[in-house]
Motif scaffolding. Structure first.
Motif, PDB file in Angstrom:
ATOM      1  N   ARG A   1     -71.159 -61.972 105.310  1.00 10.92           N
ATOM      2  CA  ARG A   1     -70.274 -61.335 106.391  1.00 10.92           C
ATOM      3  C   ARG A   1     -68.920 -61.897 105.635  1.00 10.92           C
ATOM      4  O   ARG A   1     -68.591 -62.655 104.889  1.00 10.92           O
ATOM      5  N   GLY A   2     -67.962 -61.224 106.255  1.00  6.85           N
ATOM      6  CA  GLY A   2     -66.514 -61.282 105.774  1.00  6.85           C
ATOM      7  C   GLY A   2     -66.014 -60.519 104.575  1.00  6.85           C
ATOM      8  O   GLY A   2     -66.741 -59.719 104.198  1.00  6.85           O
ATOM      9  N   GLU A   3     -65.076 -60.873 103.997  1.00  7.50           N
ATOM     10  CA  GLU A   3     -64.434 -60.292 103.005  1.00  7.50           C
ATOM     11  C   GLU A   3     -65.171 -60.367 101.621  1.00  7.50           C
ATOM     12  O   GLU A   3     -65.723 -61.190 101.317  1.00  7.50           O
ATOM     13  N   ARG A   4     -65.218 -58.955 101.008  1.00  6.68           N
ATOM     14  CA  ARG A   4     -66.143 -58.793  99.837  1.00  6.68           C
ATOM     15  C   ARG A   4     -64.926 -58.476  98.647  1.00  6.68           C
ATOM     16  O   ARG A   4     -64.697 -57.359  98.688  1.00  6.68           O
ATOM     17  N   ALA A  38     -81.399 -54.727  98.309  1.00 13.80           N
ATOM     18  CA  ALA A  38     -80.612 -54.664  97.460  1.00 13.80           C
ATOM     19  C   ALA A  38     -79.379 -53.824  97.744  1.00 13.80           C
ATOM     20  O   ALA A  38     -78.214 -53.925  97.714  1.00 13.80           O
ATOM     21  N   THR A  39     -79.629 -52.404  98.680  1.00 13.46           N
ATOM     22  CA  THR A  39     -78.812 -51.583  98.856  1.00 13.46           C
ATOM     23  C   THR A  39     -78.105 -52.110  99.742  1.00 13.46           C
ATOM     24  O   THR A  39     -76.706 -51.703  99.956  1.00 13.46           O
ATOM     25  N   ALA A  40     -78.586 -52.796 100.970  1.00 14.00           N
ATOM     26  CA  ALA A  40     -77.765 -53.417 102.208  1.00 14.00           C
ATOM     27  C   ALA A  40     -76.752 -54.416 101.517  1.00 14.00           C
ATOM     28  O   ALA A  40     -75.419 -54.547 102.053  1.00 14.00           O
ATOM     29  N   VAL A  41     -77.282 -55.331 100.520  1.00 17.80           N
ATOM     30  CA  VAL A  41     -76.108 -56.218  99.883  1.00 17.80           C
ATOM     31  C   VAL A  41     -75.147 -55.499  99.266  1.00 17.80           C
ATOM     32  O   VAL A  41     -73.935 -55.894  99.510  1.00 17.80           O
ATOM     33  N   ASP A  42     -75.248 -54.666  98.673  1.00 19.37           N
ATOM     34  CA  ASP A  42     -74.282 -53.876  97.677  1.00 19.37           C
ATOM     35  C   ASP A  42     -73.355 -53.131  98.855  1.00 19.37           C
ATOM     36  O   ASP A  42     -72.343 -53.130  98.430  1.00 19.37           O
ATOM     37  N   ALA A  43     -73.950 -52.700  99.978  1.00 15.29           N
ATOM     38  CA  ALA A  43     -73.083 -51.966 100.969  1.00 15.29           C
ATOM     39  C   ALA A  43     -72.180 -53.066 101.531  1.00 15.29           C
ATOM     40  O   ALA A  43     -71.500 -52.594 102.662  1.00 15.29           O
ATOM     41  N   GLY A  44     -72.612 -54.232 101.877  1.00 12.23           N
ATOM     42  CA  GLY A  44     -72.110 -55.415 102.723  1.00 12.23           C
ATOM     43  C   GLY A  44     -72.459 -54.829 104.256  1.00 12.23           C
ATOM     44  O   GLY A  44     -72.248 -55.096 105.056  1.00 12.23           O
ATOM     45  N   GLU A  62     -63.562 -53.967  92.618  1.00 13.83           N
ATOM     46  CA  GLU A  62     -63.946 -52.806  93.794  1.00 13.83           C
ATOM     47  C   GLU A  62     -63.257 -51.300  92.758  1.00 13.83           C
ATOM     48  O   GLU A  62     -64.237 -50.408  93.438  1.00 13.83           O
ATOM     49  N   ASP A  63     -62.528 -51.393  92.454  1.00  7.73           N
ATOM     50  CA  ASP A  63     -61.882 -50.064  91.676  1.00  7.73           C
ATOM     51  C   ASP A  63     -62.485 -49.743  90.274  1.00  7.73           C
ATOM     52  O   ASP A  63     -61.977 -48.821  89.782  1.00  7.73           O
TER      53      ASP A  63
END
Length: 148
Positions: free
Chosen positions: A69-72, A23-29, A106-107
């Motif tokens: 991968r790529g833009e989030r 969960a942490t890795a997904v949220d951090a990309g 994001e903001d």
């Protein structure tokens, strides 16, 4: 199959650590961390956000990682709980959990997607830790709003 109380406690701890790290890795990309969490031939079966009631089945680590991968263009938070573990043998366990996920700007600001899901995971021992062999996600509730 319960091997011993200590083995059950250790399995629960290891499973919870993997789910939390995921969960942490997904949220951090963080794709580098995600890569280590999946077997090379893992399967990830999840609801399609693009096709209502559709499924997206990703086969193999590369296909799974391509999802992140790529833009989030959004921020996300995933929270995992209600973890249960069935240790099948010293190298394999089945894990069930529930999760709550949100996506938003994001903001900051209000989320535009909220999902409550059930997870069914098959984990295998890999070196000193564990990794996903398969992960099946089923949405229980989904709410979405148009992005602003």
């Amino acid at each position: 199959m319960s091997l011993s109380l200590n083995a059950d406690i250790e399995a629960f701890h290891q499973a919870t650590m993997l789910l939390t790290a995921f969960a942490t890795a997904v949220d951090a990309g963080d794709c580098d961390s995600l890569e280590r969490m999946f077997a090379p031939d893992a399967v990830f079966d999840l609801p399609s956000l693009e096709a209502p009631k559709g499924r997206q089945v990703l086969r193999g680590r590369d296909e799974i990682l391509a999802r992140w991968r790529g833009e989030r263009p959004f921020a996300s938070r995933h929270i995992i709980g209600n973890v249960t573990v069935r240790l099948k043998n010293s190298d394999h366990m089945e894990v069930r959990s529930a999760g709550f996920g949100m996506r938003g700007p994001e903001d900051g600001g209000s989320p535009f997607l909220i999902v409550v899901a059930d997870y069914k995971d098959d984990l295998e021992r890999y070196g000193p830790g564990w990794r996903f062999r398969s992960r099946i996600v089923n949405s229980v509730f989904t709410w979405s709003a148009e992005k602003k």
